[in-house]
Design an enzyme around this catalytic site. Structure first.
Site, short mmCIF file in Angstrom:
data_model
loop_
_atom_site.label_atom_id
_atom_site.label_comp_id
_atom_site.label_asym_id
_atom_site.label_seq_id
_atom_site.Cartn_x
_atom_site.Cartn_y
_atom_site.Cartn_z
N LYS A 167 0.77 -0.86 0.10
CA LYS A 167 0.43 0.01 0.31
C LYS A 167 0.59 1.30 0.02
CE LYS A 167 -0.43 2.63 3.69
NZ LYS A 167 0.11 2.87 4.34
N ASP A 197 -5.75 0.31 8.32
CA ASP A 197 -5.33 -0.15 6.89
C ASP A 197 -5.44 -1.47 6.16
OD1 ASP A 197 -4.04 2.45 6.35
OD2 ASP A 197 -1.72 1.95 6.28
O1 C5P Z 1 -4.55 0.58 13.25
P1 C5P Z 1 -2.81 -0.14 13.28
O2 C5P Z 1 -3.11 -0.81 14.45
O3 C5P Z 1 -2.33 0.03 11.86
O4 C5P Z 1 -2.47 1.57 13.89
C1 C5P Z 1 -1.46 1.53 14.11
C2 C5P Z 1 -1.79 2.79 15.40
O5 C5P Z 1 -1.21 4.18 14.55
C3 C5P Z 1 -2.43 3.30 16.29
O6 C5P Z 1 -2.47 2.09 17.22
C4 C5P Z 1 -2.06 5.06 16.28
O7 C5P Z 1 -1.77 4.62 17.37
C5 C5P Z 1 -1.85 5.32 15.26
N1 C5P Z 1 -2.85 5.79 13.99
C6 C5P Z 1 -3.56 6.85 14.09
N2 C5P Z 1 -4.60 7.36 13.27
C7 C5P Z 1 -4.82 6.44 12.53
C8 C5P Z 1 -3.88 5.32 12.16
C9 C5P Z 1 -3.26 4.64 12.90
O8 C5P Z 1 -3.39 7.44 15.29
N3 C5P Z 1 -6.07 6.81 11.53
#
Ligand code: C5P
Length: 270
Positions: free
Chosen positions: A13, A140
């Site tokens: 991605k 994602d």
């Molecule tokens: O959802 P994922 O585990 O991929 O996200 C990793 C971290 O990235 C989250 O714990 C958060 O701290 C941050 N994040 C965020 N806002 C988003 C996507 C991710 O703050 N839209």
């Protein structure tokens, strides 16, 4: 997205633009982003087995943590809890996408696993069912489930398909320094610099660039190096970094090696 009955590709991605619009009540950040996907990626294979197992092979396999925390097994667990499918598989992940690199590698692997297991089980879940599992695995993962150019809002999981620059050559360069997504978001300056018009993504920003560069200053060098390449038409950091991308619209990717052993791959947008 499959190239064999027991195999599923997991495209990397990239974010052609990523605007951070604010912080949400749950701590996540409200985004507006243009997701795109590349022919380069990982691959997930499944072989019928008496119990679940995961083997990771490939150039980026060494960078992964314990197998049972891998998003492939977490996706498999969520799929079988939702569907109660009795089949078991030994899974093999061919890991090429660099880890903690802003290329959604773990998300792509999880999404490919969901597509593969759903197909092997005879499609017990429709797209809405798969998206619900995907959203619980990571911000994602829904976009990676679809793996086509999309405008993402909210956490990045409210998706709208849009037309994108499919087939355009893209060069990805990573200075070989992993970056934790949460740390990069935590360093966001808190300023809303305005909306992203998906039809006008070439004028879009990546609002995480300053925060990521504060943690890994070499990102500024990678961006400078890419901007100087002949024919580079759009240069940005992807996601929370540190991978940066250059599009070559109407030009071939020049045959130049990045300095200092930076990881790089020349591929095309899907
Ligand atoms: O959802 P994922 O585990 O991929 O996200 C990793 C971290 O990235 C989250 O714990 C958060 O701290 C941050 N994040 C965020 N806002 C988003 C996507 C991710 O703050 N839209």
């Amino acid at each position: 997205m499959s190239d064999a009955p027991f195999c599923e590709v997991a495209p990397a991605k990239i974010n052609l633009a990523l605007h951070v619009r604010g912080r949400m009540a749950d701590g996540y950040h409200a985004l507006e982003t243009l997701f795109a996907f590349t022919a380069f990626g990982d691959r997930v294979e499944a072989a019928p087995a008496t119990d679940w197992a995961l083997e990771v092979v490939g150039g980026s396999a060494h960078a992964l943590g314990p197998a049972d925390e891998n998003l492939v097994l977490r996706a498999a667990r969520a799929f079988r809890e939702t569907t109660a499918t009795p089949a078991r598989y030994r899974l093999r992940l061919h890991k090429h996408i660099p880890v903690a690199a802003g290329l959604g590698g773990g998300s792509a692997d999880a999404a490919a696993t969901l597509r593969l297991l759903n197909r092997l089980a005879g499609h017990p879940l429709d797209q809405a069912g798969l998206l619900a599992i995907a959203a619980a695995l990571g911000a994602d993962v829904p976009a990676c489930l679809v793996s086509r150019t999309m405008f993402g809002r909210g956490r990045g999981d409210q998706l709208l398909p849009v037309s994108g620059p499919g087939g355009v050559p893209v060069l990805l360069v990573n200075p070989r320094c992993p970056l934790a997504t949460a740390a990069v978001f935590a360093g966001w300056d808190g300023v809303d610099h305005g909306p992203l018009d998906p039809a006008n993504w070439r004028h879009g920003r990546n609002d995480l660039t300053a925060s990521a560069t504060a943690l890994q200053p070499v990102i500024a060098e990678v961006l400078d190096w890419l901007r100087r390449l002949p024919g580079a038409s759009h240069v940005r950091m992807s996601g929370s970094g540190a991978t940066c991308l250059a599009l070559f619209e109407g030009a071939a990717v020049p045959a130049m090696s990045p300095p200092d052993g930076w990881w790089n791959v020349s591929t095309v947008l899907l």
